[in-house]
Design a protein around this motif. Structure first.
Motif, short mmCIF file in Angstrom:
data_model
loop_
_atom_site.label_atom_id
_atom_site.label_comp_id
_atom_site.label_asym_id
_atom_site.label_seq_id
_atom_site.Cartn_x
_atom_site.Cartn_y
_atom_site.Cartn_z
N LEU A 23 -12.66 -142.31 18.00
CA LEU A 23 -12.93 -143.59 18.67
C LEU A 23 -14.42 -143.86 18.87
N TYR A 24 -15.29 -142.88 18.59
CA TYR A 24 -16.74 -143.10 18.72
C TYR A 24 -17.38 -143.44 17.38
N GLN A 25 -16.55 -143.58 16.33
CA GLN A 25 -17.11 -143.89 15.02
C GLN A 25 -17.58 -145.34 14.95
N GLY A 58 -15.70 -137.92 12.03
CA GLY A 58 -15.99 -137.48 13.39
C GLY A 58 -17.07 -136.43 13.27
N VAL A 59 -17.14 -135.52 14.26
CA VAL A 59 -18.14 -134.46 14.17
C VAL A 59 -17.48 -133.16 13.69
N TYR A 60 -18.33 -132.18 13.37
CA TYR A 60 -17.88 -131.02 12.61
C TYR A 60 -16.72 -130.27 13.25
N GLY A 83 -22.95 -132.74 13.63
CA GLY A 83 -22.54 -131.67 14.57
C GLY A 83 -22.44 -132.25 15.97
N CYS A 84 -21.89 -131.46 16.88
CA CYS A 84 -21.85 -131.90 18.28
C CYS A 84 -22.84 -131.02 19.06
N PRO A 85 -23.91 -131.61 19.60
CA PRO A 85 -24.90 -130.80 20.33
C PRO A 85 -24.28 -129.99 21.47
N MET A 86 -23.26 -130.53 22.12
CA MET A 86 -22.64 -129.76 23.20
C MET A 86 -21.92 -128.52 22.65
N ALA A 87 -21.20 -128.69 21.53
CA ALA A 87 -20.49 -127.56 20.95
C ALA A 87 -21.48 -126.45 20.59
N VAL A 111 -12.25 -128.46 23.32
CA VAL A 111 -12.12 -128.56 21.87
C VAL A 111 -13.49 -128.77 21.20
N ASN A 112 -14.46 -129.29 21.97
CA ASN A 112 -15.84 -129.44 21.47
C ASN A 112 -16.50 -128.07 21.45
N SER A 113 -16.09 -127.24 20.49
CA SER A 113 -16.64 -125.90 20.34
C SER A 113 -16.35 -125.46 18.91
N PHE A 169 -23.45 -129.39 28.29
CA PHE A 169 -23.24 -130.79 28.66
C PHE A 169 -23.35 -131.67 27.42
N CYS A 170 -22.83 -132.88 27.52
CA CYS A 170 -22.94 -133.84 26.43
C CYS A 170 -24.18 -134.71 26.67
N PRO A 171 -25.17 -134.60 25.78
CA PRO A 171 -26.41 -135.38 25.99
C PRO A 171 -26.14 -136.89 25.99
N THR A 172 -25.12 -137.32 25.28
CA THR A 172 -24.82 -138.76 25.22
C THR A 172 -24.25 -139.24 26.55
N HIS A 173 -23.25 -138.55 27.06
CA HIS A 173 -22.64 -138.99 28.34
C HIS A 173 -23.60 -138.80 29.51
N HIS A 174 -24.50 -137.82 29.39
CA HIS A 174 -25.45 -137.62 30.49
C HIS A 174 -26.55 -138.68 30.50
N THR A 232 -18.64 -144.48 28.70
CA THR A 232 -18.45 -143.45 27.66
C THR A 232 -19.27 -143.89 26.46
N GLU A 233 -19.10 -143.17 25.34
CA GLU A 233 -19.89 -143.46 24.14
C GLU A 233 -19.58 -144.88 23.65
N LEU A 234 -20.60 -145.51 23.07
CA LEU A 234 -20.51 -146.93 22.70
C LEU A 234 -19.40 -147.30 21.70
N ASP A 257 -25.18 -143.65 23.01
CA ASP A 257 -24.87 -143.79 21.60
C ASP A 257 -25.00 -142.41 20.97
N CYS A 258 -23.93 -141.85 20.45
CA CYS A 258 -24.00 -140.50 19.86
C CYS A 258 -24.44 -140.60 18.40
N ALA A 259 -25.67 -140.20 18.15
CA ALA A 259 -26.25 -140.32 16.80
C ALA A 259 -25.44 -139.51 15.78
N ASN A 260 -24.87 -138.40 16.21
CA ASN A 260 -24.10 -137.56 15.29
C ASN A 260 -22.83 -138.26 14.84
N MET A 261 -22.16 -138.92 15.78
CA MET A 261 -20.95 -139.66 15.42
C MET A 261 -21.28 -140.77 14.42
N LYS A 262 -22.47 -141.34 14.54
CA LYS A 262 -22.82 -142.48 13.71
C LYS A 262 -23.34 -142.07 12.33
FE1 SF4 Z 1 -20.73 -134.13 21.18
FE2 SF4 Z 1 -21.46 -136.67 20.67
FE3 SF4 Z 1 -19.03 -136.13 21.65
FE4 SF4 Z 1 -21.16 -135.85 23.17
S1 SF4 Z 1 -20.38 -137.75 22.31
S2 SF4 Z 1 -19.49 -134.43 23.03
S3 SF4 Z 1 -22.68 -135.09 21.72
S4 SF4 Z 1 -19.84 -135.50 19.67
#
Ligand code: SF4
Ligand code: 13P
Length: 301
Positions: A23-25, A58-60, A83-87, A111-113, A169-174, A232-234, A257-262
């Motif tokens: 849903l963040y794509q 999605g992310v890896y 990738g997901c920076p939090m994972a 699951v983000n791991s 932590f999730c840099p996007t949500h923070h 949440t993410e855009l 805005d999660c750059a990795n998702m985009k």
């Molecule tokens: Fe990882 Fe991006 Fe999801 Fe945050 S929004 S948990 S950085 S994939």
């Protein structure tokens, strides 16, 4: 764009492929997907899929989860750099050291791991079922939760269980701040605030409803309110506006805005199907244990 989409659809038929998107794509990626969902829905769809190829937009870690749950399918990720920076905030080695400090504790991983981290844990969860997963563990268990401290804090409040939290932590949500919520509320006093549990506790405390991305969609569907502030993410805004054209959605901040998702684009989906790349696999040494951790989660919540 129509020609690009026609070429993707033709290749999909040729390869017996399906496209699953988080849903963040990007909006245009969600629009061509066979299924759009949160992490839990994507994992469940992969487990049930009978397609030869799953293109996971999605992310890896999401593609890794699909590869673990659908070992007979070929799982492609259109951009392996997503990738997901939090994972990435916890490595298997760090985790093993943490485990040694707390022998006997049960490990719950978001699951983000990575699959390698999942292989070290007892059970997995997503934001949609994290509290249910923790409640499913023995009442007297010491629980170690990773890598998202914000989600862990929130689950701890829901369950009152004895939990130690990894400081990820999730840099996007923070990037969503308490003052963003306060300002949006002043601008839209009638609106209801929906926040994802990856947000900071200050944001969560200001929300009317705290839930996963798919949970937000379900909440809007069941609500008679007209205006919603979304923390949440855009990417979720696209889905909400498409599914509920008669409601108003206001984003807490455009910075979420999660750059990795985009990183996933329509062109990359086409190239992925043309070249059958990048195929996501999980090394045998960790696959069996990581799969067990994930499978326990899929049925819960
Ligand atoms: Fe990882 Fe991006 Fe999801 Fe945050 S929004 S948990 S950085 S994939
Ligand atoms: P879900 O709400 O889909 O679990 O997603 C959270 C997230 O940040 C995925 O990267």
């Amino acid at each position: 764009m129509t020609e690009l989409i026609d070429r993707i659809n033709a290749l999909k038929r040729q390869r017996n492929a399906v496209i699953y998107a988080h849903l963040y794509q990007r909006g245009e990626v969600q629009d061509i997907a066979d299924m759009v969902g949160d992490s839990l829905e994507l994992a469940r769809a992969a487990a049930k899929s009978d397609a030869a190829v799953i293109v996971l937009c999605g992310v890896y870690f999401m593609a890794e989860s699909a590869a673990l749950l659908a070992p007979a399918r070929t799982v492609l990720i259109p951009d392996a750099n997503a990738g997901c920076p939090m994972a990435n905030m916890v490595t298997p080695r760090e985790l093993r050291e943490w485990k040694q400090q707390h022998p006997g504790a049960m490990l719950v991983c978001y699951v983000n791991s990575s699959a390698a981290v999942k292989a070290e844990c007892d059970i997995c969860c997503t934001s949609a079922n994290a509290a249910a997963v923790v409640k499913s563990l023995p009442a007297d268990a010491e629980i170690m939760f990773l890598p998202d401290q914000s989600l862990g804090d929130w689950v701890n409040r829901q369950t009152g269980r004895n939990m130690r939290l990894w400081p990820g932590f999730c840099p996007t949500h923070h990037r969503i701040l308490a003052r963003d919520i306060d300002e949006r509320r002043r601008e839209y006093p009638e609106a209801m605030v929906l926040a994802h549990p990856e947000c900071t506790l200050e944001v969560v405390d200001r929300a009317d409803v705290v839930t996963s991305t798919a949970g937000m969609i379900r909440h809007v569907r069941g609500s008679d309110r007209r205006q919603f502030i979304i923390a949440t993410e855009l990417g979720l805004m696209h889905r909400l506006r498409a599914d509920f054209p008669d409601r108003t959605f206001i984003h807490a901040t455009p910075l979420a805005d999660c750059a990795n998702m985009k990183l996933v684009t329509l062109e990359k989906i086409l190239w992925s199907l043309e070249d059958m790349a990048t195929v996501v696999t999980v090394p045998e040494a960790v696959a069996a244990r990581a799969r067990k951790t994930l499978e326990k989660m899929v049925g819960i919540g």
